[in-house]
Design an enzyme around this catalytic site. Sequence first.
Site, PDB file in Angstrom:
ATOM      1  N   ASP A   1       0.978  -1.135  -0.302  1.00 15.03           N
ATOM      2  CA  ASP A   1      -0.102   0.039  -0.158  1.00 15.03           C
ATOM      3  C   ASP A   1       1.022   1.421  -0.203  1.00 15.03           C
ATOM      4  O   ASP A   1       1.784   1.726   1.052  1.00 15.03           O
ATOM      5  CB  ASP A   1      -1.182  -0.087   1.280  1.00 15.03           C
ATOM      6  CG  ASP A   1      -1.839  -0.805   1.126  1.00 15.03           C
ATOM      7  OD1 ASP A   1      -1.229  -2.332   0.891  1.00 15.03           O
ATOM      8  OD2 ASP A   1      -2.839  -1.065   1.883  1.00 15.03           O
TER       9      ASP A   1
ATOM     10  N   HIS B   1      -0.687   4.460  -0.166  1.00 11.88           N
ATOM     11  CA  HIS B   1      -1.427   5.803   0.309  1.00 11.88           C
ATOM     12  C   HIS B   1      -1.037   7.132   0.239  1.00 11.88           C
ATOM     13  O   HIS B   1      -0.586   8.013   1.058  1.00 11.88           O
ATOM     14  CB  HIS B   1      -1.655   4.789   2.426  1.00 11.88           C
ATOM     15  CG  HIS B   1      -2.661   4.064   2.251  1.00 11.88           C
ATOM     16  ND1 HIS B   1      -4.152   4.143   1.728  1.00 11.88           N
ATOM     17  CD2 HIS B   1      -2.551   3.230   2.806  1.00 11.88           C
ATOM     18  CE1 HIS B   1      -4.179   3.140   2.920  1.00 11.88           C
ATOM     19  NE2 HIS B   1      -3.664   2.705   2.689  1.00 11.88           N
TER      20      HIS B   1
ATOM     21  N   ASP C   1      -4.143  -0.070  -2.489  1.00 11.71           N
ATOM     22  CA  ASP C   1      -4.559   1.003  -2.116  1.00 11.71           C
ATOM     23  C   ASP C   1      -3.212   2.486  -2.526  1.00 11.71           C
ATOM     24  O   ASP C   1      -2.871   3.005  -0.973  1.00 11.71           O
ATOM     25  CB  ASP C   1      -4.662   0.942  -0.373  1.00 11.71           C
ATOM     26  CG  ASP C   1      -5.565   0.370   0.418  1.00 11.71           C
ATOM     27  OD1 ASP C   1      -6.521   0.457  -0.729  1.00 11.71           O
ATOM     28  OD2 ASP C   1      -6.076   0.156   0.855  1.00 11.71           O
TER      29      ASP C   1
ATOM     30  N   ASN D   1      -9.484  -1.392  -1.624  1.00  7.29           N
ATOM     31  CA  ASN D   1     -10.673  -0.666  -0.873  1.00  7.29           C
ATOM     32  C   ASN D   1     -10.342   0.553  -0.847  1.00  7.29           C
ATOM     33  O   ASN D   1     -11.732   1.567  -1.724  1.00  7.29           O
ATOM     34  CB  ASN D   1     -10.933  -1.471   0.546  1.00  7.29           C
ATOM     35  CG  ASN D   1      -9.614  -0.618   1.794  1.00  7.29           C
ATOM     36  OD1 ASN D   1      -8.387  -1.114   1.229  1.00  7.29           O
ATOM     37  ND2 ASN D   1      -9.941  -0.231   2.477  1.00  7.29           N
ATOM     38  N   HIS D   2      -9.567   1.752  -0.765  1.00  7.20           N
ATOM     39  CA  HIS D   2      -9.505   2.693  -0.895  1.00  7.20           C
ATOM     40  C   HIS D   2      -9.544   3.076  -1.807  1.00  7.20           C
ATOM     41  O   HIS D   2     -10.595   4.206  -2.445  1.00  7.20           O
ATOM     42  CB  HIS D   2      -8.249   3.401   0.081  1.00  7.20           C
ATOM     43  CG  HIS D   2      -8.206   2.816   1.492  1.00  7.20           C
ATOM     44  ND1 HIS D   2      -8.914   4.534   2.454  1.00  7.20           N
ATOM     45  CD2 HIS D   2      -8.183   2.039   1.785  1.00  7.20           C
ATOM     46  CE1 HIS D   2      -8.410   4.192   3.971  1.00  7.20           C
ATOM     47  NE2 HIS D   2      -7.701   2.704   3.718  1.00  7.20           N
TER      48      HIS D   2
ATOM     49  N   HIS E   1      -5.985  -7.019  -3.216  1.00  3.16           N
ATOM     50  CA  HIS E   1      -4.975  -6.530  -1.823  1.00  3.16           C
ATOM     51  C   HIS E   1      -5.512  -7.231  -1.069  1.00  3.16           C
ATOM     52  O   HIS E   1      -4.853  -7.199   0.186  1.00  3.16           O
ATOM     53  CB  HIS E   1      -6.433  -5.321  -2.293  1.00  3.16           C
ATOM     54  CG  HIS E   1      -6.038  -4.088  -1.517  1.00  3.16           C
ATOM     55  ND1 HIS E   1      -4.931  -2.974  -1.020  1.00  3.16           N
ATOM     56  CD2 HIS E   1      -6.743  -4.088  -0.168  1.00  3.16           C
ATOM     57  CE1 HIS E   1      -5.028  -2.825   0.333  1.00  3.16           C
ATOM     58  NE2 HIS E   1      -6.436  -3.463   0.515  1.00  3.16           N
TER      59      HIS E   1
END
Length: 396
Positions: free
Chosen positions: A68, A70, A107, A142-143, A248
């Site tokens: 991830d 981010h 993500d 999921n993001h 993910h």
Amino acid sequence: MAVLALRLGFVAPPHPRTSSGRFAFSPPSSRAVANAGVAAGPSRPITVDGDPPTVVSAPGRRIVAIGDAHGDLSQTRAALVLAGVLSTESEGHVWTGGRTILVQVGDILDRGEDEIAILSLLSSLNMQAKSQGGAVFQVNGNHETMNVEGDFRYCDPGGFDECMRFLDYLDECDGNWDNAFLNWVNVCERRKKEYVALPNGDWGPWNFVKKQKGFAARSSLLKRGGPLAHELARHPVVLKINDWIFCHGGLLPHHVEYGIERMNREVSMWMKCSGEDSGDETDIPFIATRGYDSVVWSRMYSQDPAERTRRALMLSSIAAEQTLEAVGAKGMVVGHTPQTHGVTCKCDGKVWCVDVGMSCGVLCSRPEVLEIVNDRPRVLKERRELYDEMEVLDYL
């Protein structure tokens, strides 16, 4: 479980042990890392099945996976340099991985301020990699699905700012999406500095007008049918490369029964089709994107063993074995759950968890990379105890 430190095909003078007791090695060149363990000579071309990609055949290729991101461009760059696929220069963003296959397991969005820049970087690297016999793949997390739904709860204030700056840049590019998107990573830092220097350029807690503009900018880019949603729709939620599964959260037996290509196609169509279209009846694909046991949300494999019962650990190992057998794979690579001790192997060696929380919006941990060569996984990570060094961990 034994842990050995191995050199990557280069001869180095003896070094002292680190405080952990392992030998430390100076990092080889990115070219040496990219070609480690891969036989020289011509290789067969990469073939991709599915739209978005579902099954990839990449004979003889080295595979590297990063977790991830981010929204942290600096940490993402560091991970890519560690993987041997990105030049160390701060500008240029040159692919150095040769025929390597790079996989990012989702993500990229939320918690950081350079989300579009990371998407831009990976797209640029993919174009370069293809010309050298390599490739870059992403899977949605999921993001990504949350943002397409309009759920911006975890968006960093700087992420709203980046959306506004990018739309301004898109206008300057006369609306040419491809040019603006691919070049954004090269201009984003300069644009950020120029933006901060403007009056009211900072994100004040009471600047409601600016917040509304930021929300509107993000919505226009990421809403279903929006240009960034279209970019995300190019990527699957589950990807099989050779004998490895990448997703993910985690692929479970009932996902396989439902159909991997079907899930990928349904999520992609949901992202591309505007909910405002009168004829659109595309609902969010629940099995892939909603619920604790969906592909992008499941933590069955990645949760800390200390937080689970012995029975739960046994069941997760059985689920992983059944899933891999059903899809004809040897291992699975997932993200989603930050591993506080670095990249971790779980479920009796069947599942590798590569989210180390490297984003400064999460744990700000040192990047780590999973490398797979000839179906043999190992962890690449930098250690900075006495001096800069790179350690490769082989899990036997």
